[in-house]
Design a protein around this motif. Sequence first.
Motif, PDB file in Angstrom:
ATOM      1  N   ARG A 173      16.896   1.789  58.283  1.00  0.00           N
ATOM      2  CA  ARG A 173      17.616   1.760  56.829  1.00  0.00           C
ATOM      3  C   ARG A 173      16.838   0.853  55.997  1.00  0.00           C
ATOM      4  NH1 ARG A 173      22.948   1.538  54.721  1.00  0.00           N
ATOM      5  NH2 ARG A 173      23.107  -0.457  53.253  1.00  0.00           N
ATOM      6  N   PHE A 174      16.445   1.508  55.001  1.00  0.00           N
ATOM      7  CA  PHE A 174      15.566   0.885  54.052  1.00  0.00           C
ATOM      8  C   PHE A 174      16.329   0.824  52.558  1.00  0.00           C
ATOM      9  CE2 PHE A 174      12.988   3.466  56.793  1.00  0.00           C
ATOM     10  CZ  PHE A 174      12.121   2.507  57.284  1.00  0.00           C
ATOM     11  N   ARG A 175      15.930  -0.359  51.890  1.00  0.00           N
ATOM     12  CA  ARG A 175      16.877  -0.636  50.673  1.00  0.00           C
ATOM     13  C   ARG A 175      15.635  -1.425  49.544  1.00  0.00           C
ATOM     14  NH1 ARG A 175      20.006  -4.875  48.697  1.00  0.00           N
ATOM     15  NH2 ARG A 175      21.837  -4.216  47.468  1.00  0.00           N
ATOM     16  N   SER A 176      15.385  -0.680  48.507  1.00  0.00           N
ATOM     17  CA  SER A 176      14.508  -1.225  47.807  1.00  0.00           C
ATOM     18  C   SER A 176      15.043  -2.338  46.592  1.00  0.00           C
ATOM     19  CB  SER A 176      13.794   0.147  46.993  1.00  0.00           C
ATOM     20  OG  SER A 176      14.803   0.808  46.370  1.00  0.00           O
ATOM     21  N   ASP A 177      15.460  -3.374  47.258  1.00  0.00           N
ATOM     22  CA  ASP A 177      15.990  -4.402  46.291  1.00  0.00           C
ATOM     23  C   ASP A 177      14.796  -5.231  45.560  1.00  0.00           C
ATOM     24  OD1 ASP A 177      15.359  -6.142  48.112  1.00  0.00           O
ATOM     25  OD2 ASP A 177      17.473  -6.055  49.041  1.00  0.00           O
ATOM     26  N   GLY A 178      15.347  -6.236  44.719  1.00  0.00           N
ATOM     27  CA  GLY A 178      14.207  -7.006  44.060  1.00  0.00           C
ATOM     28  C   GLY A 178      13.332  -7.594  44.904  1.00  0.00           C
ATOM     29  N   LEU A 179      13.923  -8.084  46.178  1.00  0.00           N
ATOM     30  CA  LEU A 179      12.855  -8.870  46.958  1.00  0.00           C
ATOM     31  C   LEU A 179      12.263  -8.013  47.945  1.00  0.00           C
ATOM     32  CD1 LEU A 179      12.274 -11.489  48.470  1.00  0.00           C
ATOM     33  CD2 LEU A 179      14.019 -11.057  50.099  1.00  0.00           C
ATOM     34  N   ALA A 180      12.457  -6.776  48.199  1.00  0.00           N
ATOM     35  CA  ALA A 180      11.868  -5.903  48.804  1.00  0.00           C
ATOM     36  C   ALA A 180      10.642  -5.203  47.980  1.00  0.00           C
ATOM     37  CB  ALA A 180      12.685  -4.584  49.390  1.00  0.00           C
ATOM     38  N   LEU A 181      10.970  -5.008  46.702  1.00  0.00           N
ATOM     39  CA  LEU A 181      10.083  -4.505  45.682  1.00  0.00           C
ATOM     40  C   LEU A 181       8.956  -5.306  45.638  1.00  0.00           C
ATOM     41  CD1 LEU A 181      12.193  -2.499  43.294  1.00  0.00           C
ATOM     42  CD2 LEU A 181      10.672  -1.272  44.638  1.00  0.00           C
ATOM     43  N   LEU A 182       9.323  -6.577  45.323  1.00  0.00           N
ATOM     44  CA  LEU A 182       8.279  -7.607  44.968  1.00  0.00           C
ATOM     45  C   LEU A 182       7.268  -7.775  46.255  1.00  0.00           C
ATOM     46  CD1 LEU A 182       7.009 -10.046  43.558  1.00  0.00           C
ATOM     47  CD2 LEU A 182       8.891 -11.456  44.891  1.00  0.00           C
ATOM     48  N   MET A 183       8.174  -7.644  47.585  1.00  0.00           N
ATOM     49  CA  MET A 183       7.092  -7.930  48.688  1.00  0.00           C
ATOM     50  C   MET A 183       6.193  -6.368  48.851  1.00  0.00           C
ATOM     51  SD  MET A 183       7.583 -10.814  49.925  1.00  0.00           S
ATOM     52  CE  MET A 183       6.741 -10.472  51.372  1.00  0.00           C
ATOM     53  N   ALA A 184       6.815  -5.210  48.428  1.00  0.00           N
ATOM     54  CA  ALA A 184       6.053  -3.940  48.647  1.00  0.00           C
ATOM     55  C   ALA A 184       4.898  -4.055  47.833  1.00  0.00           C
ATOM     56  CB  ALA A 184       7.215  -2.998  48.279  1.00  0.00           C
ATOM     57  N   LEU A 185       5.310  -4.476  46.481  1.00  0.00           N
ATOM     58  CA  LEU A 185       4.013  -4.517  45.507  1.00  0.00           C
ATOM     59  C   LEU A 185       3.130  -5.336  46.021  1.00  0.00           C
ATOM     60  CD1 LEU A 185       3.053  -3.942  42.702  1.00  0.00           C
ATOM     61  CD2 LEU A 185       4.253  -5.995  42.000  1.00  0.00           C
ATOM     62  N   LEU A 186       3.141  -6.796  46.546  1.00  0.00           N
ATOM     63  CA  LEU A 186       2.241  -7.295  47.107  1.00  0.00           C
ATOM     64  C   LEU A 186       1.671  -6.743  48.276  1.00  0.00           C
ATOM     65  CD1 LEU A 186       4.071 -11.002  47.186  1.00  0.00           C
ATOM     66  CD2 LEU A 186       2.148 -10.126  45.912  1.00  0.00           C
TER      67      LEU A 186
END
Lengths: 750, 149, 119, 496
Positions: free
Chosen positions: A68-81
């Motif tokens: 289960r994946f969810r692209s919330d604000g934290l996940a996006l920030l980390m994904a960007l990094l």
Amino acid sequence: MLLSLFAIHGLGIVCSALAGRRSMKSGLIAAAVAPAITATWAAISLSRGDSPAIFEFAWVSDLDLVFRFRSDGLALLMALLVAGIGALVFYYATGYFKADAPGGNRFPATLLAFSVSMLGLVLADSIWTFFIFWEFTSITSFLLVGHKHEDAKVRMAARRALLITGSGGLVLLAGLVVLAQELGTTNLSELSPVSGTAASVAAVLILIGAATKSAQVPFHVWLPGAMAAPTPVSAYLHSATMVKAGVLLVAVVGPAFAEIEAWKVAGLLFGITSMIWGAVGALRHRDAKLILAWGTVSQLGLLLTLLSFGSAKATYAAVAMLFAHALFKATLFLIVGEIDIRTGTRDVSELGGLAAKMPIAFISATAAGLSMMGAPPLVGFMTKEAAIEAALGLSGLDQAVGVTAITVGSVLTVAYTVRFLMTVFGPGPDIAVLPRRAAMTIPAAVLGASGFAGFVFVDAVSSIVGNAAVELNTEANVYKLIPWPGLTLAFIVSLAILTIGGLFGAVLSRRTTAAPPRSVGADLADVAIDGVLAGAPRFISRVQHGSLPAYLATMGFAASSAAVPFVWAMSLDHLTLWDSPIQAVLAAGIVATAVAGAFVESRLGAALTLGAIGIGVSGLFVIQGAPDLVLTQLLVETVIVVGFVLGLGQLARRFPPVSEAWKAVRIVVSLVGGLAVMVGLVASASKPAGEAPIESLTIAAVEEGGGKNVVNVILTDLRALDTLGEVVVLATVAIGILALARVRKTESMV
Amino acid sequence: MTNSHSPIAEMSIRAATPLALLISAYLLFAGHNNPGGGFAAGLVLGAVVTLRTLAGLQEPTYATALLVSGVLIVIVVAIAPLLWGDPLLDMAVISIRAPILGTIKSGSALPFDVGVTAIVVGLIVALLDGLSDPETSDPAGRGNLERNS
Amino acid sequence: MSAALVLTIGGLTTVGIYLITARSLSRIILGFSLISHAAVLGLLTAGGSPGPAPIVSGEAVTANPVPQALALTAIVISFGLSLFLLALAGRQHTLTGDDLVEDDIEDRAIAGLPQGENR
Amino acid sequence: MSALVALTIVGPLVGAALGLALRRNSQLRDIAALLGIGSAAVGSFALLSQVSANGTTVVRVGGWAPELGIILVADLFAVLVLPIALAIIFVVEIFAIGQRRTAWGANPELAGPLLGILTSGVSLAMLTGDLFTLFVAFELILVSSYVLLTHQGQAAQIQAGMTYVVMNLFASTLFLFGLGFIYAATGTVNIALVAERIHDLPDGVRLGLGSWFLIVFGTKAAIFPLFSWLPDSYPTAPTTITAVFAGLLTKIGIYAMIRLHTLTSMEELGPVMLVIAGATMIIGAIGALAQSDVKRILSFHIISQVGYMLMGLALFSEAGLTGAILFLVHHMPVKTVLFLVGGLIANAEGSSRLRYTGGLAKRSPLIAALFAIPALSLAGIPPFSGFVAKLAVIRAGIEANSTPIVVAALIAGVLTLLSMAKIWLGVFWGPSVDRSDHNHPVSGPPGNRRTMYAATSLAVAGTLAISVMAGPLFDLSERAGAGLRSPSAYIEAVNP
């Protein structure tokens, strides 16, 4: 969208493995595509403020094993990094490695596999999804650390890293199982506070797991060793991304443990110790890469400390620091890698004067270093400010501990940063420098500049961090990063830190330590692992001693003890002395012959005993009313005795002698074994729960089986399947005997 | 194998062969109603084969053929009922009038027992093959072995 | 249940176990024969008291035929396995000149003990 | 349905007999053996689909009622485990055909037929509803494995064979004694009837029977302290043989234990079994660490893993049983594959001793990949099947509040990881070893090698398929476990 990201990565892994067969460079370029796309996606999503996308795939739903994946604000920030730094690192690596470096078919693909594991980890919205990718980062990290595995030291470092993070993974597994049980859900976005003993146990287990991954003291010992990896790996895994996984874990499960004291206390213990000890380590070392690695331990400690306080402000500060740290630490690592390649050394006592010789690197490094120290005008300044503000915002003992710890830690951080910059770029030995490679300079410059950009576009950064922090603590949305705070208490503290730390660092940079400090922790870990490896044979040789008679004795004892329960149910009521006096006579004769047979010294005598006992047993069969058995037994016995004499006739006539002690053991085991069998039989028959249907059997045999000999009808009809199996057994034995005969015949022909 | 044959032993073994064959045939057929059966029949037949082999009248080289045919017979009996839609190993029973033994109720249990007999004889033959030890009667071979060990 | 039979079973098992814990394969084979006898007798004893042979001839009560059938299968199987053990012993004799069961070399190597001299 | 059941048992026997008859013609005999085993495998998969849809099938062999004759019971547990077992043998037989001309090949004339007999025994053991037939099936499996182990007659094999044969013979004799006990106590050897009647027995007898059969099946399953025969015998056989042994034999013991001990509800033995399980998993893992030969390391792993299965069973809970069954299903193929890769390693390096190997990852990335996937699975690393199985068992342990066994499982996990790292560092990493100082030939014509790689890759793909299908397999395991935990359903099916 989320799924296609993984698909792109999967494709990228295959492509880079294929392209890498031609050259390392093509492999790396092929591998860079997927992270670049991901980073773009994350950036666009962040800027648009999309509402979280969710992807779910049930794997083993009964175990709550879902992807289960969810692209919330934290996940996006980390994904960007993860993806952004990843793409830059791949690009950087094309400069770091020679185009024809060996391992092109493995290294880029493995690094990309790590990248997608990390992506999965940051996007995970289920405990188990998170864990699955967590473990995968451990494995890929092991492979990457061991890239230069011909070197024994590298192998040891890889083993150490695998074992510590792997064990941590197992502890984490246990913790997560308990947590999931307490929560009743495995969705990370649906955590609610839990309490009680089980929850406390889960908290501590999870924290230990996180500490191994995020290299918290005393589990940090694997991280310096992991610097044996190629620098792109160190920059990517061991500073910017993987080591953050533990901190991220603490952040995301933190809300569930908000009410648990042990969580906070243990977290602070790990965090503060690591913050201080890591910084001290960074001050002691001479290898530029190790200085940075120890610095990472310290910074991660700071993050853990902030998260452990659990206040909204501290959480906000932690997320901000996490962001800033990824930027500046990756920059510094990349630059160290460049220095290593261009000068051939990373020892700060041999380096010097690089400010003039490597100007671009110098500027990038200074920007990153200032950001790390928390000096304006860089993003690190704002985040350090936020951290101090957060500490000041606490109350009571928390405040005292927090402010002191962060101040001390920051002073040391400033000191080792200053020392690092001054020893590397300041005046020092004159060292030859190879020409610049664009692929190495540009990524570092971009990352270094991003620290400044973050300061300039403070509102954007502030809202991104805010959106991320709000996922962890809903009250965190009120905070902002402030570029120019004015003369607040926090600012004053900051100034003091910079001044004291700067002076301290400047002093230290004048004096290089005579010899690089020994890695006591790592050595201890290796000693422990080697100790286990060396102790194992000693332990196992007591159990697995290779002696068949002893194995059999063990089995005999085991079987005898299994018969113990029978004793409680034993009754002697159904025993009669004998069915007929002849039976008793035969029985006595058989036992006496058997006992005599055990003491017969010659093989021929043994064979004769065997025959005599067989005949005696046939006699018992006669009494029992089993003519078929009599016939068979006599025939069988004849064959065996003949075979015994024919087959073993040429053996030495006497048996070899045995020690008295072993004889005693044998006597004991055989006595209890015989007893066990008797007890089992008598007890079983004490109170039978069913009877054989003799009558219906007889009728069935005659009517349907068409035979008067019931035993034979059973063998050829009612239980013909047993007979089928039995004759196949005989045929197989025959095949085995023939095979051995053939081996011998071929041998004797040679 | 013993290389020295006495002519008398050889003759008596030759004479005993038909008798033993008869006994084992009796055991095979009588098994369904009296003590006996395929296994006992096989062992008796095996005894004859042993004697004949020891006397040098035949070579123990046909074990595999016996084993294979025995197993195949047994299997055919086992799966034949499936063709009629009956369960595995469902034995058919029929009555036969035989000259000496009178009315025999028999059926697929008989071929089943024949298969068993074949396998048992096969095993005995294999054993003879396996125990016939070229080295024991050949000092040179034995010496060779001792050097190896 | 006849105590005489039970004691025979116990006695055979005792001697059998004593023999199989020896080093010589021929003793082990001997031991197994004894234990097998005991097990077969155990099956028969478990089936109840003796009686006329279960061959239908008019007598209503016969001995329980089931254990006899089971025992027969068991006898045949252990017969086969004894023969196989004999063959193994023969092979061991060809290889080492004796039929002794040696300790496992690998285990001894791991224990740091000297390895058997037979090879 | 009845025919399918018969096919799984008799098909491989026909193949074996024909294979022996045609032994002089290498192609025909291989085809015969493959067809025999393959038909059984296909039949078992068909059985799985039938049984999972229509419920337990009972075949009365010869048409006799359960208390008179033998019955075969194709319940979900049996038909879930059987297809995997048979598929393994099939793949190994392909590998064996490829390996025949190398130094480690088994005798081609015998290996195929013997594997056929083994297959038949495995089918019989899993499908039988009769304890005595189970004994016969065990003997079939064992005797074919004895011959497979020793048929080349080399000194080490005879030595190991003696240990193996004698230990298992002793266990078989104990089995016979146990059958005597059961018959004396219940008057039957039919499992369903035993399950029905056992509750009328005094507790002492019931538990005595349970613990006696724990020893009997435990020896086959290689639990503590009865495992000693395994590491001494397995590594000496040709790779293909060991691969089958490793995948199947111990698991048959566990299978039998799961069947008997759940159907007869031996909950009271749970604590004892948990202690044994803990000791088994930890001592097995320590044993693995002590070894310096790939095959021996892997052999000790079998023991350790059996401990996990025993743990699942010993918890006597739904979750535990499901975990144990899933572990069984996962472990069989993974272990087999690892031994096959062990064979590839030995083939490529000339030895499977860590002293003589090194740097293989560079020379043969394919072998490295083929090793890594099942090794990670065995070590319980996600997303492979081993992780699911381990998670299921550990979760069951935590649910049952059995902290010590969970801790033991975790420690064993760490040790397993370390021993896998030992293999990886010793075989795949490090400098290549100079192979002139030991005299094993690196052999095998390329064509044969391709067959070996193909078979191993097929098997690895199979383990991956099991990982992907873990969800449905878990459901099936759960249903199979539920079937065992409610003996009444089983009894009802057998004796309506």
